[in-house]
Design a protein around this motif. Structure first.
Motif, PDB file in Angstrom:
ATOM      1  N   GLU A 136       2.417   6.510  -7.109  1.00 17.57           N
ATOM      2  CA  GLU A 136       1.236   7.485  -7.493  1.00 17.57           C
ATOM      3  C   GLU A 136       1.869   9.080  -7.315  1.00 17.57           C
ATOM      4  O   GLU A 136       1.580   9.631  -8.140  1.00 17.57           O
ATOM      5  CB  GLU A 136      -0.042   7.280  -6.887  1.00 17.57           C
ATOM      6  CG  GLU A 136      -0.879   5.958  -7.463  1.00 17.57           C
ATOM      7  CD  GLU A 136      -1.970   5.588  -6.426  1.00 17.57           C
ATOM      8  OE1 GLU A 136      -2.122   6.487  -5.670  1.00 17.57           O
ATOM      9  OE2 GLU A 136      -2.575   4.723  -6.985  1.00 17.57           O
ATOM     10  N   LEU A 137       2.324   9.174  -6.077  1.00 19.15           N
ATOM     11  CA  LEU A 137       2.864  10.648  -5.873  1.00 19.15           C
ATOM     12  C   LEU A 137       3.991  10.793  -6.919  1.00 19.15           C
ATOM     13  O   LEU A 137       4.021  11.859  -7.183  1.00 19.15           O
ATOM     14  CB  LEU A 137       3.369  10.861  -4.353  1.00 19.15           C
ATOM     15  CG  LEU A 137       2.111  10.842  -3.427  1.00 19.15           C
ATOM     16  CD1 LEU A 137       2.788  10.488  -1.923  1.00 19.15           C
ATOM     17  CD2 LEU A 137       1.545  11.981  -3.485  1.00 19.15           C
ATOM     18  N   GLY A 186       0.874  -1.169   0.036  1.00 15.94           N
ATOM     19  CA  GLY A 186       0.201  -0.020  -0.009  1.00 15.94           C
ATOM     20  C   GLY A 186       0.826   1.252   0.166  1.00 15.94           C
ATOM     21  O   GLY A 186       0.560   1.987  -0.870  1.00 15.94           O
ATOM     22  N   LYS A 187       1.720   1.286   0.815  1.00 15.37           N
ATOM     23  CA  LYS A 187       2.849   2.425   0.871  1.00 15.37           C
ATOM     24  C   LYS A 187       3.531   2.692  -0.403  1.00 15.37           C
ATOM     25  O   LYS A 187       3.713   3.834  -0.972  1.00 15.37           O
ATOM     26  CB  LYS A 187       3.709   2.291   2.058  1.00 15.37           C
ATOM     27  CG  LYS A 187       4.617   3.275   2.313  1.00 15.37           C
ATOM     28  CD  LYS A 187       3.861   4.586   2.745  1.00 15.37           C
ATOM     29  CE  LYS A 187       5.088   5.765   3.191  1.00 15.37           C
ATOM     30  NZ  LYS A 187       4.526   6.934   3.681  1.00 15.37           N
ATOM     31  N   ALA A 189       7.508  13.436  -1.176  1.00 10.41           N
ATOM     32  CA  ALA A 189       7.251  12.117  -0.207  1.00 10.41           C
ATOM     33  C   ALA A 189       8.384  10.871  -0.655  1.00 10.41           C
ATOM     34  O   ALA A 189       8.366  10.129   0.301  1.00 10.41           O
ATOM     35  CB  ALA A 189       5.852  11.447  -0.784  1.00 10.41           C
ATOM     36  N   ALA A 216       2.651   1.663  -3.492  1.00 13.11           N
ATOM     37  CA  ALA A 216       1.545   2.166  -4.150  1.00 13.11           C
ATOM     38  C   ALA A 216       1.389   3.557  -4.293  1.00 13.11           C
ATOM     39  O   ALA A 216       1.322   4.573  -5.026  1.00 13.11           O
ATOM     40  CB  ALA A 216       0.354   1.312  -4.359  1.00 13.11           C
ATOM     41  N   ASP A 217       1.296   3.978  -3.084  1.00 10.27           N
ATOM     42  CA  ASP A 217       1.047   5.501  -2.803  1.00 10.27           C
ATOM     43  C   ASP A 217       2.230   6.392  -3.126  1.00 10.27           C
ATOM     44  O   ASP A 217       2.133   7.365  -3.687  1.00 10.27           O
ATOM     45  CB  ASP A 217       0.887   5.684  -1.125  1.00 10.27           C
ATOM     46  CG  ASP A 217      -0.464   5.084  -0.664  1.00 10.27           C
ATOM     47  OD1 ASP A 217      -1.376   4.971  -1.691  1.00 10.27           O
ATOM     48  OD2 ASP A 217      -0.625   5.181   0.555  1.00 10.27           O
ATOM     49  N   LEU A 218       3.442   5.795  -2.680  1.00  6.87           N
ATOM     50  CA  LEU A 218       4.699   6.571  -3.219  1.00  6.87           C
ATOM     51  C   LEU A 218       4.947   6.768  -4.789  1.00  6.87           C
ATOM     52  O   LEU A 218       5.148   7.581  -5.310  1.00  6.87           O
ATOM     53  CB  LEU A 218       5.895   5.901  -2.557  1.00  6.87           C
ATOM     54  CG  LEU A 218       6.083   5.894  -1.119  1.00  6.87           C
ATOM     55  CD1 LEU A 218       7.172   5.192  -0.618  1.00  6.87           C
ATOM     56  CD2 LEU A 218       6.325   7.541  -0.705  1.00  6.87           C
TER      57      LEU A 218
END
Length: 98
Positions: free
Chosen positions: A49-50, A42-43, A58, A45-47
């Motif tokens: 995407e950012l 999850g982390k 980030a 994927a978030d990174l």
């Protein structure tokens, strides 16, 4: 078969390259261990995407945000000190060799 036209974002040849090239698999395993250690899928994927959106802030480590990192100049301090030393040595050689 490929249903997308040439010039599309993802080409079949690109996917085949990633799937068959062992270098990609080795790097993916390293990234997997890294992401597992720092927050999981999850982390990750978030990174990603950012980063894809252009927000690279980030991606910086907490140690890169510290005052010590600022004063170390992000790892370039040795290069800057060496350049200054060469410049001072050249100036001294020019000043005393007249």
């Amino acid at each position: 078969g490929t249903t997308r036209p040439p010039g599309c974002w993802v080409q079949a040849s690109d996917v085949l390259e990633v799937v068959t090239n062992k270098t990609y698999a080795a790097k993916a395993r390293r990234l997997s261990r890294l992401f597992k250690h720092f927050g999981g899928v999850g982390k990750a994927a978030d990174l990603l995407e950012l980063a894809a959106g252009g927000d690279l802030e980030a991606m910086r480590l907490p140690t890169e945000r510290s005052w010590a990192a600022f004063f170390r100049l992000g790892g370039y301090e040795a290069l800057i000190i060496a350049a200054l030393a060469v410049r001072v040595a050249a100036w001294l050689a020019a000043a005393f060799c007249r």
